[in-house]
Write a protein that holds these residues in place. Structure first.
Motif, PDB file in Angstrom:
ATOM      1  N   ARG A   1       1.071  -1.526  -0.430  1.00 14.69           N
ATOM      2  CA  ARG A   1       0.080  -0.044   0.056  1.00 14.69           C
ATOM      3  C   ARG A   1       1.458   1.684   0.299  1.00 14.69           C
ATOM      4  NH1 ARG A   1      -3.354  -2.749   3.411  1.00 14.69           N
ATOM      5  NH2 ARG A   1      -1.819  -1.477   5.779  1.00 14.69           N
ATOM      6  N   VAL A   2       2.051   1.221   0.734  1.00 20.98           N
ATOM      7  CA  VAL A   2       2.687   2.747   1.199  1.00 20.98           C
ATOM      8  C   VAL A   2       3.651   2.989   0.184  1.00 20.98           C
ATOM      9  CG1 VAL A   2       1.009   2.764   3.161  1.00 20.98           C
ATOM     10  CG2 VAL A   2       4.003   1.908   3.185  1.00 20.98           C
ATOM     11  N   SER A   3       4.775   1.839   0.214  1.00 18.11           N
ATOM     12  CA  SER A   3       5.996   1.965  -0.571  1.00 18.11           C
ATOM     13  C   SER A   3       6.299   2.439  -2.027  1.00 18.11           C
ATOM     14  CB  SER A   3       7.039   0.537   0.062  1.00 18.11           C
ATOM     15  OG  SER A   3       6.220  -0.843  -0.856  1.00 18.11           O
ATOM     16  N   ASP A   4       7.269   3.048  -1.816  1.00 14.47           N
ATOM     17  CA  ASP A   4       7.109   3.274  -4.108  1.00 14.47           C
ATOM     18  C   ASP A   4       8.306   2.158  -4.352  1.00 14.47           C
ATOM     19  OD1 ASP A   4       6.394   5.222  -3.586  1.00 14.47           O
ATOM     20  OD2 ASP A   4       7.355   6.462  -2.785  1.00 14.47           O
ATOM     21  N   ARG A   5       8.941   1.510  -3.212  1.00 14.62           N
ATOM     22  CA  ARG A   5       9.959   0.570  -3.571  1.00 14.62           C
ATOM     23  C   ARG A   5      10.396  -0.504  -3.049  1.00 14.62           C
ATOM     24  NH1 ARG A   5      16.000   1.502  -6.042  1.00 14.62           N
ATOM     25  NH2 ARG A   5      16.377   2.312  -3.913  1.00 14.62           N
ATOM     26  N   THR A   6      10.187  -1.640  -2.952  1.00  9.57           N
ATOM     27  CA  THR A   6      10.748  -2.433  -1.734  1.00  9.57           C
ATOM     28  C   THR A   6      11.636  -3.678  -2.069  1.00  9.57           C
ATOM     29  OG1 THR A   6       8.052  -2.613  -2.242  1.00  9.57           O
ATOM     30  CG2 THR A   6       9.836  -4.697  -1.245  1.00  9.57           C
ATOM     31  N   ALA A   7      12.281  -4.104  -0.626  1.00 12.93           N
ATOM     32  CA  ALA A   7      13.551  -4.966  -0.905  1.00 12.93           C
ATOM     33  C   ALA A   7      13.349  -5.804  -0.163  1.00 12.93           C
ATOM     34  CB  ALA A   7      14.586  -3.844  -0.351  1.00 12.93           C
ATOM     35  N   TYR A   8      13.267  -7.248  -0.739  1.00 10.58           N
ATOM     36  CA  TYR A   8      13.668  -8.291   0.028  1.00 10.58           C
ATOM     37  C   TYR A   8      14.565  -8.881   0.890  1.00 10.58           C
ATOM     38  CZ  TYR A   8      12.383 -12.930   0.765  1.00 10.58           C
ATOM     39  OH  TYR A   8      12.306 -14.271   1.854  1.00 10.58           O
ATOM     40  N   PHE A   9      14.499  -9.184   1.577  1.00 10.48           N
ATOM     41  CA  PHE A   9      15.698  -9.647   2.525  1.00 10.48           C
ATOM     42  C   PHE A   9      15.479 -11.286   3.242  1.00 10.48           C
ATOM     43  CE2 PHE A   9      16.574  -5.534   3.066  1.00 10.48           C
ATOM     44  CZ  PHE A   9      17.369  -5.111   2.769  1.00 10.48           C
ATOM     45  N   HIS A  10      16.628 -11.685   3.129  1.00 11.54           N
ATOM     46  CA  HIS A  10      16.719 -13.568   3.759  1.00 11.54           C
ATOM     47  C   HIS A  10      18.373 -13.929   4.145  1.00 11.54           C
ATOM     48  CE1 HIS A  10      14.374 -17.418   3.356  1.00 11.54           C
ATOM     49  NE2 HIS A  10      16.276 -18.152   3.626  1.00 11.54           N
ATOM     50  N   GLU A  11      17.787 -14.008   5.454  1.00 12.88           N
ATOM     51  CA  GLU A  11      18.894 -14.205   6.297  1.00 12.88           C
ATOM     52  C   GLU A  11      19.826 -14.098   5.866  1.00 12.88           C
ATOM     53  OE1 GLU A  11      19.989 -18.664   5.398  1.00 12.88           O
ATOM     54  OE2 GLU A  11      17.273 -18.893   6.624  1.00 12.88           O
ATOM     55  N   GLY A  12      20.060 -12.040   6.220  1.00  9.62           N
ATOM     56  CA  GLY A  12      20.730 -11.026   6.369  1.00  9.62           C
ATOM     57  C   GLY A  12      21.400 -10.541   4.626  1.00  9.62           C
ATOM     58  N   HIS A  13      20.830 -11.415   3.441  1.00 12.87           N
ATOM     59  CA  HIS A  13      21.130 -11.077   2.355  1.00 12.87           C
ATOM     60  C   HIS A  13      20.312 -10.352   1.821  1.00 12.87           C
ATOM     61  CE1 HIS A  13      24.363 -14.544   2.409  1.00 12.87           C
ATOM     62  NE2 HIS A  13      24.318 -14.814   2.994  1.00 12.87           N
TER      63      HIS A  13
END
Lengths: 435, 462, 286
Positions: C246-258
């Motif tokens: 809903r709110v973000s322009d961009r999104t970053a996905y993290f997994h186990e510190g990466h």
């Protein structure tokens, strides 16, 4: 506040102000920070510095008391004269004569009178000779060499507490005495040797023979009473409050009451001991029994509070598991919870006993401050305890007692250090076990 | 047979009956066909029998032992002929002490037929009492044990009985802790009331003259003593005030440094060292204050031109007492400071506050109630402290606000009025109890407020 | 769904390897860089004692955008967020390598004052944490600290404006001097946001700001975020994927510190390139 705020302009203004002022104010703020931190470190250093000064003062004053001046004398007895002496008093006088003669020989001053040289020796020296050389004296032509106690004045000169440079009137030993002391030193007949009396004797009016053993035994007997009463009562109370008591106002009140007792001045407990144990119940004054009772009341809150937190640290899962096996509440507590909490309880008990060992004021109230020259042998014997002995000695006019007092403090601190160390080790084990 | 031997014998009997009880329970169970018919394990039956042997007889032993001395004394004293009858309580005590010493062989029987009679009577009575006591206690132990052994039945709820007894013991212990307070209040209150019959509470609380030494001759000045305690209050407050002025900043800043700045390794070393200050007995502080600090303060002031500073000055005493209570303030403050949640510190630092600003503006205000509690407890400690003032402060009471003069305190007066005094009815000794009452009430109020504040504070962040 | 991760470690780790491979080949993940960034993470790794919490993360934050950091619990989102304004400095045993570039200046460097840095980069925490002071004093805390205003009237203005922007003004204007702890949870969190924007930060870091709030309060904060994004760059850590969407322009996905994947929110939620991202977004994992 007006309603014409333009948020955007205000934000911009703030951002500008921040850019301008932050750098300027930061230096000041960081300096303030450093000062604040420095104050904190300073406070810690101040407190620890005081501790260091306190310990240093006492240790430097006290070290000399572990040795005392002795004079080596060669006594020549005459069994015949001892046999003639009828009463014990006459025998002692005979020993005194031999002692005087030996000293005069050692000083190489046969023309001096015995009463002139006597201030060099302790009043207890004659007893020392009698006790140690009775056999030799009874033999015909008996002769023996012995290190006998010098007087406390000689010791003060030897340790430099009393300065030789002081005018003669300010010293209790005359210039002639000093000359004799020098002569004995040169002949290696005067030496500071291990002060056995300090560790084995009871209190005495003569500083050179006053010892702490009587007080140590008194402290021990008192603490035995305290331990025997405070431990079971304290643990039982804590067990009740922690494991059985319903959570209600009454329990709350009991808890508050116990916490308050922990902070009541100890001298009040002394008043209680005097009014109840001695005056109402007619127990003997100065007795370790009464001292132990009073200290029990003082130690109880400490043990209760420590035991409660030890019980609280035992995980509930253990109680649930044991209850699930069909154990009654009491069985759960006795068989599972208490053994688990025991190191924690013992830690609290040791700390409570250490506190009791250092307690002075309440014991003054119940008469443990009396001068007691015998080592107590029972719970109802008149006795004193280590801290009270320190108080008595610190009040004595003789200079030589300053060193004795400091040395007694060192012994007391030694006992306390050992107890606290034991408590720390136990606690570590307890925490380890609960992990 | 002395008391110790008697106790050992009782213990032996108890063990014997433990075995007997257990054996009987096992026998009964076997007759009925196994242990499952027993209500409790056989050990419990043995324990019940053993307790019946031990407890009642021990109780009788203790009661007898407590009464014996006085009963014998009364009989002997009553039998003394007119000529020897002691006039006062002190003389009575003297006669009895002599009799006891004679009886133990430490003193020879003095001449005179009366002494010989009294000595003989004392000896006979003591001996009879000893035999009577032993006979009664042993008989009671055996009878009670045998009866309880006889009454062992498989259905008997032995475990429940033991548990009920233990429960009773636990309750008794708990009530003892409460009883202590009550006994303190009663004993102190009772003596105080006697005192206030002789001296009006008004004079006591607001009088400015304190000279409790009773005159020996009636016509001496101040023969009745003066019991105005205001100089003591002023002295107490002054010493405690100086102590707090030292202890609050040092204790608080130490706590802040240790909990907020020091690295864990450093903290682990410094904190126990600081607590050593709390573990040193007060008599040691007193010795230091009297012998080192007092002269030091006097010499320091003499160095800057203030002559005539007392070596027993309130300042020296207060300084040493202040050091003594530093750990009280620092360890309590440390606890409450660490209880302030991390989220508040994060919030402040996230806004760009320095560590010190966070502490001053957020942590300390949040911890203030707890710190106040610590300060109140420290105040109570300072007011009730005895040894330091007894050894290093003055004895004479004069009203002054000058911290360089010697002052005396409430606790010093309690101690000096009671040390070595045997008589228990003069206003002088009773005054000590009145002071004790006052001291108890004051510290009670301080402690209660402090404890309630600290408790509220804990709940706030729990 | 931890169970799934345990059950299929090869799939998970091979996907992770694939994701890492994408990154190492170019140095940066596609979509990680922007034109004229406000804030750039370069090769950030964070260690707690011996445990590595973040591994070689590089990414940019643009002017006036909302960047959402998503990923399963323990993936290092919050750690990364706290790395941006050096909040981890006070965590013992925490070590950071790589650097964060803010306005062209590296912030992990000797001579950079974290105090000055935090004055330009506000942070809002997961649980509302107003100071136990009055509402007014909460908002005035930052401006007073940094000496941003000279007069009381100015301070009043700042407090009012900050409270107005968070929509709290009308609710609290009559009780500014009441304790902040008397407010409701949602109000408290808005107060914390007001407290943050009262120092006019350039970037606002938000660590799951709505996780302790009810849906209505959450909605208010979300609309507030959009409003704030007109003047501030916002980085938000969230567990709630709808919220990120809903709110973000961009999104970053993290997994186990990466950092596994970063891109426009539309792209991440509709056409994720990495299987790990897809699994998470579709609810198969996490």
């Amino acid at each position: 506040m007006n309603n014409t705020i333009d948020p955007e302009r205000l934000r911009q203004r703030l951002a500008d102000a921040r850019a301008e002022r932050l750098q300027a104010s930061l230096q000041r703020r960081h300096r303030k920070e450093a000062v604040f931190r420095g104050l904190g470190l300073g406070a810690v250093c101040l407190a620890l510095g005081f501790l260091a000064v306190l310990l240093f003062t006492i240790f430097s004053q006290g070290m000399s008391a572990f040795r005392s001046s002795h004079v080596q004398l060669t006594l020549e007895f005459d069994a015949q004269r001892l046999g003639d002496a009828g009463s014990e008093r006459e025998r002692l006088e005979q020993y005194q004569t031999w002692l005087d003669e030996a000293l005069l020989r050692a000083l190489d001053a046969p023309e001096s009178r015995a009463s002139a040289v006597r201030p060099l020796l302790s009043a207890a020296a004659v007893y020392q000779v009698r006790d140690r050389l009775e056999d030799v004296a009874a033999r015909p032509g008996g002769r023996a060499t012995l290190w006998v106690l010098a007087s406390d004045e000689v010791d003060l000169i030897q340790t430099g507490v009393v300065d030789r440079a002081w005018p003669e009137a300010a010293r209790s030993l005359s210039d002639q005495h000093l000359a004799w002391i020098d002569r004995l030193s040169e002949a290696e007949l005067l030496e500071r040797r291990y002060n056995r009396a300090f560790f084995t004797g009871a209190d005495s009016r003569e500083p050179e023979v006053a010892g702490i053993w009587g007080a140590v035994v008194g402290s021990f007997l008192t603490l035995v009473v305290t331990l025997a009463l405070a431990f079971p009562v304290g643990v039982a109370t804590a067990v009740y409050l922690e494991e059985f008591a319903p959570r209600n106002r009454l329990t709350d009140l009991i808890e508050l009451n116990i916490n308050n007792l922990a902070a009541v001045p100890s001298i009040i407990f002394g008043l209680l001991g005097l009014a109840i144990f001695i005056n109402t119940l007619g127990m003997p004054r100065s007795a370790p029994l009464v001292g132990g009772l009073v200290l029990t009341l003082i130690t109880l809150p400490t043990i209760i509070i420590a035991t409660r937190s030890a019980l609280r640290a035992v995980p509930n899962s253990l109680r649930d598991a044991a209850t699930g096996m069909g154990a009654s509440r009491l069985q759960v507590t006795l068989h599972h919870v208490l053994p688990m909490a025991m190191p924690g309880i013992l830690t609290g008990t040791i700390i409570g006993l250490a506190q009791a060992l250092g307690e002075t004021a309440p014991l003054l109230m119940i008469g443990m401050v009396a001068f007691i020259a015998n080592v107590p042998s029972g719970f109802a014997d008149p006795a004193t305890v280590l801290p009270v002995q320190i108080f008595i000695w610190s009040d004595s006019p003789e200079r030589a007692f300053i060193a004795k007092t400091s040395a007694a403090i060192m012994v007391l601190l030694g006992f306390l250090a050992v107890m606290n160390l034991a408590a720390v080790l136990l606690r570590r084990r307890f925490e380890h076990r609960l992990k | 047979m002395n008391t110790l031997q008697l106790t050992v014998l009782l213990a032996g009997l108890a063990v014997l009956f433990f075995w007997l009880g257990r054996w009987r329970a096992r026998q009964l169970a076997r007759v009925q066909g196994g242990f499952k018919h027993l209500h409790s394990r056989p050990d419990y039956y043995g324990l019940v029998a053993a307790l019946w042997v031990g407890l009642p007889s021990l109780l009788v032993l203790v009661i007898w032992w407590m009464l014996e001395d006085r009963v014998i004394a009364q009989i002997v004293l009553a039998a003394l002929p007119e000529a020897m009858a002691p006039a006062s309580a002190a003389q009575q005590e003297l006669v009895l002490t002599r009799l006891r010493l004679i009886n133990s062989g430490a003193l020879l029987v003095p001449d005179g037929v009366h002494w010989q009679q009294a000595t003989e009577q004392f000896r006979v009575l003591t001996e009879r009492s000893q035999y009577g006591r032993q006979a009664l206690v042993l008989a009671l132990a055996v009878i009670a044990g045998a009866l309880s052994w006889w009454r062992i039945r498989p259905a008997q709820a032995a475990r429940t009985q033991i548990e009920r007894l233990l429960h009773g013991f636990i309750l008794l212990c708990t009530s003892l802790a409460v009883l202590t307070t009550a006994v303190i209040v009663l004993s102190v209150l009772f003596e105080s009331l006697t005192f206030f019959q002789a001296v009006s509470p008004w004079t006591f609380l607001f009088g400015t003259q304190w000279s409790p030494q009773m005159a020996i001759r009636v016509e001496q000045i101040g023969a009745s003593g003066a019991f105005g305690a205001v100089p003591l209050f002023v002295g107490t407050l002054m010493v405690a005030g100086i102590a707090l002025v030292v202890a609050i900043p040092v204790g608080l800043m130490s706590a802040i440094y240790l909990s907020e700045y020091a690295r864990p390794g450093v903290r682990d070393v410094l904190k126990p060292l600081l607590e050593v200050l709390a573990g040193i007995p007060t008599v040691v502080y007193g010795f230091f204050a009297a012998l080192t600090m007092g002269p030091l303060v006097r010499d320091l002031f003499a160095g800057i031109g203030f002559d005539g500073v007392s070596p027993q000055s309130a300042l020296a005493v207060g300084l040493v007492m202040g050091v003594m209570i530093i750990p009280v303030i620092s360890s309590l403050s440390d606890d409450v400071i660490r209880a302030v949640p991390l989220s508040l510190r994060d919030a402040s630092e996230g806004l760009g506050a320095t560590r010190g600003e966070t502490i001053r503006h957020v942590v300390l205000p949040a911890a203030l109630p707890g710190i106040m509690g610590g300060i109140l407890l420290a105040t109570s400690r300072a007011i009730g402290e005895t040894m330091i003032v007894l050894m290093a402060a003055g004895l004479a009471a004069h009203l002054t606000l000058n911290p360089l003069e010697a002052v005396t305190t409430v606790t010093v007066q309690i101690a000096t009025l009671l040390i070595g005094d045997q008589a228990f009815d003069s206003p002088k000794t009773l005054a000590a109890f009145a002071l004790g009452l006052l001291l108890f009430v004051t510290t009670l109020v301080l402690n209660l407020i402090a404890l309630i504040i600290v408790r509220r504070y804990r709940e706030q962040y729990d | 769904m931890v169970f799934l991760r345990r059950a299929e470690p090869p799939q998970s780790s091979s996907a992770l390897a694939a994701a890492s491979a994408t990154q190492s080949s170019s140095g940066f993940l596609p979509g990680a860089l922007v034109d004229r960034p406000r804030l750039s993470a370069r090769d950030i790794s964070v260690y707690y004692a011996d445990v590595q919490a973040i591994t070689n993360v590089s990414m940019d934050v643009a002017q006036h955008e909302i960047l959402a950091l998503i990923g399963p619990s323990g993936c290092g989102k919050t750690t990364l967020l706290r790395t941006f304004n050096r909040m981890n400095d006070s965590v013992r045993g925490c070590r950071v390598t790589g650097n964060v570039i803010f306005d062209g200046e590296p912030i992990y460097r000797k001579g950079v004052d974290p105090v000055a840095l935090r004055a330009r980069m506000g942070i809002v925490f997961q649980k509302p944490n107003p100071f136990p002071k009055s509402i007014y004093d909460n908002v005035a805390y930052g401006p007073r600290l940094h000496g941003l205003v000279d007069r009381q009237a100015e301070l009043d203005e700042v407090v009012e404006a900050s409270l107005q922007r968070t929509g709290l003004w009308n609710e609290v204007k009559d009780r500014l001097h009441k304790p902040a702890l008397s407010l409701s949870g949602g109000q408290q969190q808005r107060l914390c946001i007001a407290r943050t924007i009262a120092i006019a930060p350039e970037i606002i870091l938000m660590d799951e700001p709505c996780s302790a709030l009810d849906p209505i309060a959450t909605a208010r904060i979300e609309s507030l975020m959009r409003e704030l994004a007109r003047n501030h760059s916002i980085i938000i850590v969230t567990h709630n994927m709808q919220q990120a969407a809903r709110v973000s322009d961009r999104t970053a996905y993290f997994h186990e510190g990466h950092l596994i994947e970063i891109g426009t929110t539309d792209q991440i939620f509709t056409t994720p390139e990495q299987s790990l991202t897809e699994d998470y977004i579709t609810g198969r994992y996490g």
